[in-house]
Scaffold this active site. Sequence first.
Site, PDB file in Angstrom:
ATOM      1  N   ARG A   6      49.341  44.936  33.799  1.00  0.00           N
ATOM      2  CA  ARG A   6      50.414  45.585  34.574  1.00  0.00           C
ATOM      3  C   ARG A   6      51.207  44.614  35.433  1.00  0.00           C
ATOM      4  O   ARG A   6      52.308  44.916  35.871  1.00  0.00           O
ATOM      5  CB  ARG A   6      49.823  46.741  35.378  1.00  0.00           C
TER       6      ARG A   6
ATOM      7  N   GLU B 101      36.171  46.182  39.534  1.00  0.00           N
ATOM      8  CA  GLU B 101      35.622  47.433  40.083  1.00  0.00           C
ATOM      9  C   GLU B 101      34.773  48.104  39.012  1.00  0.00           C
ATOM     10  O   GLU B 101      33.802  48.768  39.311  1.00  0.00           O
ATOM     11  CB  GLU B 101      36.784  48.340  40.514  1.00  0.00           C
TER      12      GLU B 101
HETATM   13  O1  LIG Z   1      41.098  43.791  42.419  1.00  0.00           O
HETATM   14  P1  LIG Z   1      40.274  43.992  41.168  1.00  0.00           P
HETATM   15  O2  LIG Z   1      38.999  44.721  41.428  1.00  0.00           O
HETATM   16  O3  LIG Z   1      40.048  42.719  40.443  1.00  0.00           O
HETATM   17  O4  LIG Z   1      41.070  44.973  40.201  1.00  0.00           O
HETATM   18  C1  LIG Z   1      42.471  44.911  40.013  1.00  0.00           C
HETATM   19  C2  LIG Z   1      42.826  44.771  38.567  1.00  0.00           C
HETATM   20  O5  LIG Z   1      42.336  45.888  37.823  1.00  0.00           O
HETATM   21  C3  LIG Z   1      43.398  46.401  37.033  1.00  0.00           C
HETATM   22  O6  LIG Z   1      43.488  45.788  35.816  1.00  0.00           O
HETATM   23  P2  LIG Z   1      42.395  46.009  34.681  1.00  0.00           P
HETATM   24  O7  LIG Z   1      41.304  45.006  34.877  1.00  0.00           O
HETATM   25  O8  LIG Z   1      42.029  47.430  34.648  1.00  0.00           O
HETATM   26  O9  LIG Z   1      43.145  45.550  33.361  1.00  0.00           O
HETATM   27  P3  LIG Z   1      44.394  46.203  32.583  1.00  0.00           P
HETATM   28  O10 LIG Z   1      45.580  46.125  33.482  1.00  0.00           O
HETATM   29  O11 LIG Z   1      44.538  45.312  31.402  1.00  0.00           O
HETATM   30  O12 LIG Z   1      44.021  47.597  32.228  1.00  0.00           O
HETATM   31  C4  LIG Z   1      44.622  46.098  37.849  1.00  0.00           C
HETATM   32  O13 LIG Z   1      45.800  46.129  37.069  1.00  0.00           O
HETATM   33  C5  LIG Z   1      44.335  44.752  38.403  1.00  0.00           C
HETATM   34  O14 LIG Z   1      44.697  43.710  37.505  1.00  0.00           O
HETATM   35  N1  LIG Z   2      41.425  52.547  41.010  1.00  0.00           N
HETATM   36  C1  LIG Z   2      42.165  51.809  40.182  1.00  0.00           C
HETATM   37  N2  LIG Z   2      43.327  52.280  39.683  1.00  0.00           N
HETATM   38  C2  LIG Z   2      44.070  51.532  38.841  1.00  0.00           C
HETATM   39  N3  LIG Z   2      43.717  50.297  38.460  1.00  0.00           N
HETATM   40  C3  LIG Z   2      42.574  49.797  38.961  1.00  0.00           C
HETATM   41  N4  LIG Z   2      41.977  48.612  38.787  1.00  0.00           N
HETATM   42  C4  LIG Z   2      40.837  48.605  39.496  1.00  0.00           C
HETATM   43  N5  LIG Z   2      40.673  49.752  40.145  1.00  0.00           N
HETATM   44  C5  LIG Z   2      41.753  50.514  39.823  1.00  0.00           C
END
Ligand SMILES: O=P(O)(O)OC[C@H]1O[C@H](OP(=O)(O)OP(=O)(O)O)[C@H](O)[C@@H]1O
Ligand SMILES: Nc1ncnc2[nH]cnc12
Length: 277
Positions: free
Chosen positions: A166, A203
Amino acid sequence: MESLTQKIALKLTKANFVQEKLTITNKYYHKDNLVQIKSPTNTTITTTLTTTHHTRNTRVFPPICVSKISAGTGAGEESELKTTRIRIRDPVSSTDMAASHDVKDARIAGISSAIRVIPDFPKPGIMFQDITTLLLDTKAFKDTIDLFVERYKDKNISVVAGIEARGFIFGPPIALAIGAKFVPMRKPKKLPGEVISEEYSLEYGTDKMEMHVGAVEAGERALVVDDLIATGGTLNAAIRLLERVEVEVVECACVIELPELKGRERLGDKPLFVLVN
Ligand SMILES: O=P(O)(O)OC[C@H]1O[C@H](OP(=O)(O)OP(=O)(O)O)[C@H](O)[C@@H]1O
Ligand SMILES: Nc1ncnc2[nH]cnc12
């Protein structure tokens, strides 16, 4: 004078609920940043309120944004009604937030209310912050990019590093507008050239981040962009990757912060700028 609860209730009654033809009973309250109301359906509730708010020393009028965080039948309630809990997002609670620079900036409230919250995705217990609804709202999406561009346009930043997936949505328009190059920070085995990589915890799981060797040069100034900071593990990995090749990380920028996960603490002395939490 109306209490905060009364003001919120009044605004709720006047806001989306009327359009959605929901019935609001007078059983609502404001406690621990939660407003509880009862409505006859599980219709998603996202609205923006403006109400009086007291800080320690001053009385200010920030926007308060409300989104549904969970729904379920309340025990002992009238059978046709369901209890819906909604969280009040207060955009002035952090000094590193756009709203704290200008509490009258109505753009923040619009951005916050355009973000949908999906409970229990991708796992039970996760309140997923869905920015795809923000992308559907042309004003809120443009306001998001504009707020970042206004902050970074004169900061001599030559690299915008966007985090997959994202960060790839918000990073490129910011990079173009401030005259910086865009560098993708990708999941493993996606980049075709030589890479350096860093592992990190999430997370909900673990992952690895990669960056092309040669995409940046020592001494460049970078902004790291993502949609959201939760535990901070992802941004921490991006900072480590850039600093390994002697790039200066000026700041990290996210649309959303989940402050309860204390991600800021994992960024060390790196500043973090967010629009909503
Ligand atoms: O602060 P953190 O605990 O590290 O989490 C934040 C990250 O989690 C989500 O991505 P995700 O890992 O879900 O990947 P995606 O965007 O490819 O779905 C979000 O877009 C951040 O990149
Ligand atoms: N709660 C949340 N919503 C969307 N993206 C995430 N990445 C990690 N935690 C998330």
